[in-house]
Design a protein around this motif. Structure first.
Motif, PDB file in Angstrom:
ATOM      1  N   ALA A 118     -76.831  90.020  98.232  1.00  0.00           N
ATOM      2  CA  ALA A 118     -76.923  91.177  97.318  1.00  0.00           C
ATOM      3  C   ALA A 118     -75.910  91.439  96.404  1.00  0.00           C
ATOM      4  O   ALA A 118     -76.148  91.490  95.227  1.00  0.00           O
ATOM      5  CB  ALA A 118     -77.697  92.355  98.102  1.00  0.00           C
ATOM      6  N   ILE A 121     -75.741  88.761  93.861  1.00  0.00           N
ATOM      7  CA  ILE A 121     -76.766  88.500  93.035  1.00  0.00           C
ATOM      8  C   ILE A 121     -76.547  89.672  91.885  1.00  0.00           C
ATOM      9  O   ILE A 121     -76.843  89.579  90.740  1.00  0.00           O
ATOM     10  CB  ILE A 121     -78.342  88.589  93.587  1.00  0.00           C
ATOM     11  N   ASN A 122     -76.263  90.879  92.364  1.00  0.00           N
ATOM     12  CA  ASN A 122     -75.898  92.096  91.453  1.00  0.00           C
ATOM     13  C   ASN A 122     -74.832  91.917  90.389  1.00  0.00           C
ATOM     14  O   ASN A 122     -74.990  92.336  89.419  1.00  0.00           O
ATOM     15  CB  ASN A 122     -75.476  93.089  92.424  1.00  0.00           C
ATOM     16  N   GLU A 123     -73.968  90.817  90.674  1.00  0.00           N
ATOM     17  CA  GLU A 123     -73.001  90.616  89.517  1.00  0.00           C
ATOM     18  C   GLU A 123     -73.599  89.644  88.593  1.00  0.00           C
ATOM     19  O   GLU A 123     -72.953  89.621  87.478  1.00  0.00           O
ATOM     20  CB  GLU A 123     -71.667  90.016  90.446  1.00  0.00           C
ATOM     21  N   PHE A 124     -74.643  89.123  88.523  1.00  0.00           N
ATOM     22  CA  PHE A 124     -74.995  88.172  87.632  1.00  0.00           C
ATOM     23  C   PHE A 124     -75.802  89.206  86.718  1.00  0.00           C
ATOM     24  O   PHE A 124     -76.540  90.135  86.957  1.00  0.00           O
ATOM     25  CB  PHE A 124     -76.427  87.221  88.208  1.00  0.00           C
ATOM     26  N   ARG A 125     -75.883  88.686  85.534  1.00  0.00           N
ATOM     27  CA  ARG A 125     -76.423  89.520  84.213  1.00  0.00           C
ATOM     28  C   ARG A 125     -77.647  88.664  84.026  1.00  0.00           C
ATOM     29  O   ARG A 125     -78.255  89.526  83.264  1.00  0.00           O
ATOM     30  CB  ARG A 125     -75.358  89.676  83.218  1.00  0.00           C
ATOM     31  N   HIS A 126     -77.970  87.600  84.372  1.00  0.00           N
ATOM     32  CA  HIS A 126     -78.890  86.866  83.996  1.00  0.00           C
ATOM     33  C   HIS A 126     -79.596  86.100  85.119  1.00  0.00           C
ATOM     34  O   HIS A 126     -78.816  85.893  86.267  1.00  0.00           O
ATOM     35  CB  HIS A 126     -78.787  85.707  82.766  1.00  0.00           C
ATOM     36  N   GLN A 128     -81.463  87.145  87.264  1.00  0.00           N
ATOM     37  CA  GLN A 128     -81.621  87.830  88.634  1.00  0.00           C
ATOM     38  C   GLN A 128     -83.127  87.716  89.095  1.00  0.00           C
ATOM     39  O   GLN A 128     -83.379  87.910  90.428  1.00  0.00           O
ATOM     40  CB  GLN A 128     -81.392  89.427  88.235  1.00  0.00           C
ATOM     41  N   LEU A 131     -83.365  84.610  91.022  1.00  0.00           N
ATOM     42  CA  LEU A 131     -82.681  84.514  92.236  1.00  0.00           C
ATOM     43  C   LEU A 131     -83.335  85.358  93.260  1.00  0.00           C
ATOM     44  O   LEU A 131     -83.275  85.223  94.563  1.00  0.00           O
ATOM     45  CB  LEU A 131     -81.187  85.103  92.092  1.00  0.00           C
ATOM     46  N   ARG A 132     -83.972  86.565  92.976  1.00  0.00           N
ATOM     47  CA  ARG A 132     -84.798  87.489  93.621  1.00  0.00           C
ATOM     48  C   ARG A 132     -85.749  86.616  94.452  1.00  0.00           C
ATOM     49  O   ARG A 132     -86.210  86.851  95.734  1.00  0.00           O
ATOM     50  CB  ARG A 132     -85.180  88.654  93.216  1.00  0.00           C
ATOM     51  N   LEU A 203     -79.957  94.964  97.214  1.00  0.00           N
ATOM     52  CA  LEU A 203     -80.124  94.959  95.914  1.00  0.00           C
ATOM     53  C   LEU A 203     -80.555  96.097  94.853  1.00  0.00           C
ATOM     54  O   LEU A 203     -79.923  96.637  94.162  1.00  0.00           O
ATOM     55  CB  LEU A 203     -80.675  93.492  95.267  1.00  0.00           C
ATOM     56  N   GLN A 207     -78.285  98.565  92.660  1.00  0.00           N
ATOM     57  CA  GLN A 207     -78.456  98.817  91.360  1.00  0.00           C
ATOM     58  C   GLN A 207     -78.501 100.149  90.998  1.00  0.00           C
ATOM     59  O   GLN A 207     -78.467 100.454  90.058  1.00  0.00           O
ATOM     60  CB  GLN A 207     -79.758  98.152  90.862  1.00  0.00           C
TER      61      GLN A 207
END
Length: 318
Positions: A118, A121-126, A128, A131-132, A203, A207
């Motif tokens: 989590a 994935i939270n570090e990705f800006r695109h 997401q 990935l979820r 996640l 956020q």
């Protein structure tokens, strides 16, 4: 001269006063209310009946069976004899050791790995959303299909895992046939199957953390691990505690994975869990009293964890 007229009293000119609407109007309002709530009451009664038949009645029946014994179609009250028999069974303590080992390994992997995923994935800006979906995909697969897939991976002859080890020039493993790796193999399969839901919950909690906290930590010179320790974990402590209790309750009821991967008992009984022992008592030994007594012990233990979960849930709402 005409006679003077007397003033008419106001009490004589006003119409009679009624308390509330007439009975016909009240009856019509009541009928409309019943019709409006009839469907809701029907669904509620159906849910109560389902709970009573499939949940409450089996629990009461199990409690009674724990103190009874059935032989030749005759049921007799034996008191604590079933509990005494269960406690003196060597398989009882082995099953508890295996269950606690599975719980510890499952928490080590199934609690830590989803949280790390989590964070990544939270570090990705695109991407997401993709990935979820990718992380949650194993949860959407039928459990039996997922377990059989891992049984193919663990095959000592043509399995995927031994193929990878052979490619890397590493010694191959008897994943499900060895007492040292059987339980770990079950834990890996269970973690892959069930980590999707926990990852999405983590996640969502990540956020919800204000970005100003991370900015302040960066200004103080905090690195990645320091931000996770001083910002991420304190801000998600409640979610971590709730999921920890939920995973303890779930992992102590494990049955499907060892039953399909190692035929339940595993090599030298290394994967025999408490729930599988209940299954053996009931359907292999025809000892329903012993199975109910063992289930009662598990019920009492899980009730303690459930009470702690409810207490944490109430604290989160207050």
């Amino acid at each position: 001269m005409s006679a003077p007229t007397l003033p008419v009293s106001s009490k004589q000119t006003q119409p009679p006063h009624h308390d509330g609407p007439p009975p016909e109007a009240r009856r019509e309002v009541f009928v409309r209310s019943v019709r409006r709530n009839l469907s809701a009451h029907g669904f509620l009664i159906g849910a109560v009946l389902c709970f009573a038949f499939f949940s409450w009645y089996p629990m009461v029946r199990e409690f009674l069976l724990a103190f009874q014994k059935t032989e030749a179609g005759k049921t007799t009250w034996v008191g604590l004899d079933n509990l005494e028999y269960v406690f003196h069974d060597p398989a009882f303590w082995q099953a508890w050791r295996n269950t606690l080992l599975f719980t510890a390994l499952a928490l080590l992997l199934g609690f830590l790995v989803p949280f790390v995923i989590a964070i990544v994935i939270n570090e990705f800006r695109h991407a997401q959303g993709f990935l979820r979906l990718l992380v949650y995909l194993p949860v959407m697969l039928p459990p039996v299909a997922s377990v059989l897939l891992f049984k193919y991976f663990y095959d000592p002859g043509y399995g995927l895992f031994n193929g990878v080890l052979h490619f890397l020039h590493l010694p191959e493993q008897q994943w499900l046939q060895s007492t040292s790796t059987a339980m770990l193999s079950v834990v890996i399969a269970a973690t892959w199957m069930n980590m999707g839901g926990a990852t999405l919950i983590y996640l969502a909690a990540l956020q919800g953390i204000p970005g100003e906290l991370y900015e302040a930590a960066e200004l103080d010179g905090a690195g990645l691990l320091s931000k996770i320790w001083h910002v991420t974990i304190p801000q998600t402590r409640l979610i971590l505690s709730l999921l920890l209790l939920m995973q303890i309750i779930a992992t102590m009821q494990v049955f499907t994975e060892p039953f399909l991967l190692t035929n339940g008992a595993g090599p030298e009984g290394s994967t025999t869990t408490v729930v599988y022992l209940i299954y053996q008592y009931a359907f292999n030994f025809n000892n329903y009293g012993g199975a109910a007594a063992l289930g009662l012990v598990l019920l009492v233990l899980l009730a303690g964890f459930s009470a702690a979960y409810v207490r944490l849930s109430r604290d989160s709402e207050s």
